[in-house]
Design an enzyme around this catalytic site. Structure first.
Site: not given
Lengths: 332, 744
Positions: B238, B467, B630, B632-633, B639, B706
């Site tokens: 999105g 994601t 983090i 999940n690396p 991302q 982001e």
């Protein structure tokens, strides 16, 4: 999209007979052949093409590449772009064609698009594709939206007051430098049209793009034998690295003898309303040493008559650099 | 269908482990149902008719010929669509285009919906939509890109005396930076599949927020929330364009309401350019004053953005200007200019992304003016606290991002002169920029259930926008319950579940942590209570004699491994499941925070410039991200790589062009709206510093959706300057700009 009938042609004669009923083979044709469909279906969904009959020619026996007696290749109109680009004889004898094809579209599109369809590829002018705006090519007499609008990607050569739409094909630029011929069968029989005569300038009739008449079916493209000792190359320049039409491209075929150029064919893409052979550049090159100064002079000659619009003036310089670099590559 | 538990895998310390997506097999096999994949018996297809003027009024709509076309069921206009309501300013949910479709006859942007055709097939509806004849009384409109503020700019942040400090500064930078309208171009088009049973709506939607969507549609349809259910099992992403509802959903729901048949409406790509949001145009003036030694003494950031009629969307470009660097004198101001374009909305990193393009470009220009290394300049101006709020940062490691990035990239080998670095016949440009993005929590609720089939169900009304939310939720529950990730069943994407966070603002993961933790612990307590009532040796034991460890209940006097698996406990208690509920509080209601919570990072970029063919390409990037712990690396790196790719598009390619005579976005397709392709993505190195930020939640998780995009465009334009000597202050960098380079 409009309602249309669909039929599969049993033979070339069958296809020709069906299409001969149309009033034109140009913009507004009531009958269309569909092969790969990568241009036609797209434009039908946009209501730019509104044929009432669609004749599927995919099953006609026109998908072969044959060696000609005395050299040269005869390429069936239904040979897919991917197959043509990867054909051993093409890679060997006509690298400029292979390179041009592989620089175009995407793998998926090249698997569908055909040789004959690519010859008839339509412009990517955004106004041609938007039926809510004036466009002389789509609706003769309605005006050109690109001249005072978004024209960054439009042509600087071969334009008219009525149309500045650029021809988007890569393949056609290479075919032009290779002096290919288009074999057309129509109601009057078969004829061969040199590629230099196949595409029309927009002039006052931008809706007429080729010499194709109702019933005409492209059956083959003929490549003359490769020039002895010549090297060829296609260079395409664009914003991103893939999947974009050329902002400028150059197809060159060059042969030198003791440092002097004895054969030169130059065609430009992305900057002109049709695949753009440049005899001016060829004349500058012929007999001259293959040096940067010669190439720069040839590029200047090729773009001398360029008429930039509000947003595409950069194409003049870009096309020059493109041509100089392509020539430098084949002369190296 | 939610992902079925896959084969079991060892799960100890599931959080922080590289974990392949639990929904991966469904996606690559076509089993994942995206919105447009939903089909129902008797389904009808809706296609909107769009205005072909940018401003004016509808004079007449002639749908007679269209209505007689094959398969056409009904053509709706303002007179026939039925009642729509607006959403209240407070308490009704969030929507950017507040005007319901068809509310009046006024056209405010090109492509605004004026009618809706419903037919038996998509093709029939499309053909008929083309035949609806709409006549207009056209009015003057403005889609120009030269932004001049309509009102006195509003001061957003101020300290010291920025004007006097600027005037007195030894070195000054004063430039204007422009970013164009960018359009979210998710591969999955916006789609709505609406069903209505006479009282209840079930709406299959492409949304990043099922709960908000339900609230808004209930308001606009005039029904209680309980009568609307919104489902988004999978989203073809999105980027903010699917955060809030757009008008086509309401049209589909209204048609289903009227016809009592399921209605599918999939927007065309052209429609998404016209009426499903975009990042507005920004014009930003940045003034920097510094000492000769490179200490900032004044920072002024004055920005304006375009917005649409009836829109109050603000592009908050100065969001990070107040705290990014240390300076005693600062002012940030905001203004807008109205344009006749579709309603703008959030696009990945709203505000900060265009804002940091301007600020980080200006900092680079300051470094050039000072003849100072741009990394050193940033290190020199590192603040001790958040100077805009006078509170400490919860966890800020920007200096380490800069140092690690420089070391990894090989920055010390950079020669600063323009065009001074060469490789393989190309001119190299090395550029870098810093970045930041907020970290916060939305409210969130989660249900965790131990099931008698040996699975653990985690449910929340959040959604996975591509994601990795399915996967990280499974990892969190695995960590907390000591159950294998493969035994965890994540159920999300449905507004009937406990309300979950929106997938926006890089906050979903951080928001879910407290709720998952609380729910899992409550479920464990309930499991132990169940054990005491089971037909087992746990029966009637005091609670403090029982414990839970890695999926097993055990007596405190026995080794944990000798306990009984939870499914056995449930079976012996004759229970199908036990549940725990958990809730995260949002952070936005806290008006007086004691710490400033943000993520930070640095991007380093190498470009290759071939002047002989005016070709610029990205050679490689290094990104160092300080984004908390983090989870999940694998998905995290994905991302950042995706964001850097988007940054390449922002820097070099993306721009929505509007025709000044007709007002439409004219390059409204994926061939003419140029974005980065795979061939444009270079080798990317991504490094996470992995400092847990436990101010936000017990796992120390912030968010990374982001931050990876912020700063990338500036790092690229700074590299472009280094290679070519051309300073591009109007994105994107075009061949036209680079032809002016004198570097040969």
């Amino acid at each position: 999209m409009e309602l249309f009938t669909y039929a599969r042609a049993a033979s070339p004669a069958d296809a020709i007979k069906a299409a001969a009923a149309a009033s034109t083979a140009q913009q507004g044709a009531e009958v269309r052949f569909v092969a790969g469909g990568t241009t036609l279906l797209d434009l039908m969904k946009l209501d730019v093409e509104r044929p009432s009959r669609v004749i599927d020619i995919n099953h006609l026996p026109l998908a072969h590449i044959e060696r000609m007696p005395g050299g040269g290749l005869r390429i069936g109109a239904l040979v897919r772009n991917a197959d043509l680009a990867n054909h051993a004889d093409v890679k060997q004898g006509y690298p400029v064609l292979s390179q041009a094809l592989l620089s175009g579209a995407s793998g998926q599109l090249r698997n569908m698009a055909t040789t004959g369809g690519n010859l008839l590829q339509r412009t990517r002018c955004v106004y041609f594709r938007d039926t809510d705006t004036p466009c002389n090519k789509r609706r003769p007499g309605s005006g050109c939206s690109a001249i005072d609008g978004f024209n960054r990607t439009m042509a600087v050569l071969g334009t008219s007051e009525q149309c500045i739409a650029s021809n988007p094909s890569d393949m056609n630029v290479a075919l032009t430098a290779l002096e290919a011929a288009v074999v057309i069968r129509g109601i009057g029989g078969e004829r061969q049209v040199p590629i230099g005569d196949f595409f029309l300038l927009p002039g006052d009739t931008p809706d007429r793009e080729t010499v194709m008449m109702p019933g005409d079916l492209i059956t083959h493209v003929i490549l003359p034998p490769p020039q002895d000792g010549a090297r060829s190359h296609y260079l395409k320049l664009r914003d991103r690295a893939s999947y974009e039409f050329a902002l400028a491209s150059a197809a060159v075929v060059l042969a030198t003898d003791k440092g002097a150029i004895r054969h030169a064919r130059v065609a430009l893409g992305g900057v002109a309303t049709r695949p753009w052979r440049s005899p001016e550049a060829e004349r500058v090159l012929l007999g001259k040493p293959a040096t940067p100064a010669t190439f720069a002079a040839a590029a200047a000659a090729a773009l001398r008559d360029a008429k930039p619009q509000s947003q595409n003036g950069f194409k003049v310089e870009l096309a020059k650099r493109c041509l100089i670099n392509a020539l430098t590559t084949v002369a190296a | 269908m939610s992902p079925e538990p896959a084969a079991a895998s060892p799960s100890r310390t599931a959080v922080g482990r590289e974990t392949v997506r639990v929904d991966g097999p469904l996606k690559v096999s076509g089993g994942a149902r995206y919105t447009a994949d939903f089909h129902f018996p008797d389904m009808l297809y809706a296609v909107p008719v769009c205005a072909t003027i940018a401003s004016g009024t509808i004079a007449a709509i002639d749908a007679k010929a269209a209505g007689a076309m094959p398969g056409v069921r009904k053509i709706y206009t303002r007179d026939t669509i039925g009642k729509f309501y607006r959403v209240p300013a407070s308490g009704g949910g969030i929507i950017d285009e507040r005007r319901p479709p068809f509310e009046d006859d006024t056209i405010r942007y090109y492509g605004q919906y004026v009618a809706l055709v419903v037919a038996d097939t998509f093709e029939q509806a499309t053909a008929a939509a083309h035949r609806v004849k709409t006549s207009y009384r056209a009015a003057a409109f403005d889609v120009s890109t030269a932004l001049s503020p309509e009102e006195t700019p509003k001061v957003k942040s101020r300290r010291g005396d920025p004007n006097a400090a600027f005037d007195a500064a030894a070195v000054k930078i004063d430039h204007v930076y422009n970013t164009p309208i960018e359009t979210h171009s998710s591969i999955e088009l916006h789609a709505s599949v609406a069903t209505f049973d006479g009282s209840h709506f079930t709406l299959y939607e492409t949304t990043q927020a099922v709960g908000n969507f339900r609230d808004v549609l209930a308001q606009m349809l005039g029904v209680p929330k309980e009568n609307v259910r919104v489902v988004t099992e999978y989203l073809g992403t999105g980027f903010g364009g699917k955060l809030w509802p757009w008008p086509q959903s309401l049209l589909a729901a209204a048609a289903a309401r009227d016809l009592r048949q399921p209605v599918k409406l999939v927007m065309t790509r052209q429609m998404t350019f016209e009426s499903a949001g975009h990042r507005p145009h920004t014009r930003q003036r940045v003034r920097l004053g510094a000492t000769a030694e490179g200490k900032l003494v004044s920072l002024r950031h004055d920005y304006a953005y375009s917005r649409a009629p009836l829109s109050s969307y603000a592009e908050n470009c100065g969001e990070s200007s107040g705290f990014m660097y240390s300076t005693p004198n600062l002012s940030v101001s905001e203004a807008f200019a109205t344009r006749n374009v579709g309603v703008p909305t959030s696009m990945r990193g709203p505000g900060a992304v265009p804002g940091l393009y301007a600020l980080e470009s200006a900092i680079d220009e300051l470094a050039v003016a000072l003849k100072m290394d741009p990394v050193a300049l940033r290190l020199r101006n590192e603040p001790a606290i958040d100077e805009s709020k006078n509170i400490p940062f919860s966890s800020r490691h920007l200096n380490e991002c800069l140092a690690t990035g420089a070391e990894t990239f090989g920055w010390s080998r950079r020669t600063p002169a323009v065009g001074s670095m060469r490789e393989n016949g190309a001119v190299l440009g090395w550029g870098m920029a810093a970045c930041t993005w907020m970290a916060a929590r939305w409210e969130a609720q989660v249900s965790v259930m131990f099931n008698d089939d040996g699975t653990l169900r985690v449910a929340s009304g959040t959604q996975d926008i591509g994601t990795g939310t399915y996967t990280v939720l499974a990892q969190m529950a695995a960590e907390l319950a000591g159950v294998d990730v493969g035994k965890i069943k994540v159920v999300i994407g449905d507004s009937s579940l406990p309300p979950g966070p929106i997938s926006g603002g890089s906050m979903a993961t951080a928001s879910l942590v407290p709720a998952v933790a609380q729910a899992t612990r409550e479920a464990i307590r309930n499991l132990i209570a169940a054990a005491r009532e089971s037909d087992s040796h746990f029966a009637n034991l005091p609670v403090d004699r029982l414990a839970f460890h890695e999926g097993r209940v055990h007596r405190t006097d026995q080794p944990p491994g000798e306990g009984r698996r939870f499914e056995e406990v449930l079976a012996s208690a004759r229970l199908g499941h036990v549940e725990g509920r958990g809730k995260s509080e949002g952070t936005f209601r806290n008006k007086n925070p004691t710490v400033s919570t943000h993520s930070f990072g640095a991007h380093f970029v190498e470009v290759a410039w071939q002047p002989e063919i005016a070709r610029l390409r990205i050679n490689r990037t290094v990104s160092v991200i300080d984004g908390g712990r983090i989870v999940n690396p694998l998905t995290a790196r994905n991302q950042i790589e995706g964001a850097v790719t988007m940054g390449i598009g922002m820097a070099l390619f993306e721009e929505t062009h509007y025709d000044h005579r007709h007002g439409m976005p004219i390059n409204s397709n994926l061939a003419d709206y140029i974005m980065a392709t795979h061939a444009d993505t270079p080798p990317m190195e991504v490094i996470f510093l992995d400092y847990p930020d436990t101010h936000l939640n017990e796992m120390g998780v912030r968010g990374i959706g982001e931050i990876g995009l912020a700063g990338v465009a500036a790092a690229i334009t700074n590299a472009v300057y280094h290679a070519t000597g051309v300073r591009v202050r109007d994105l994107p960098v075009k061949i036209e700009d680079l032809l002016a380079s004198s570097v040969a």
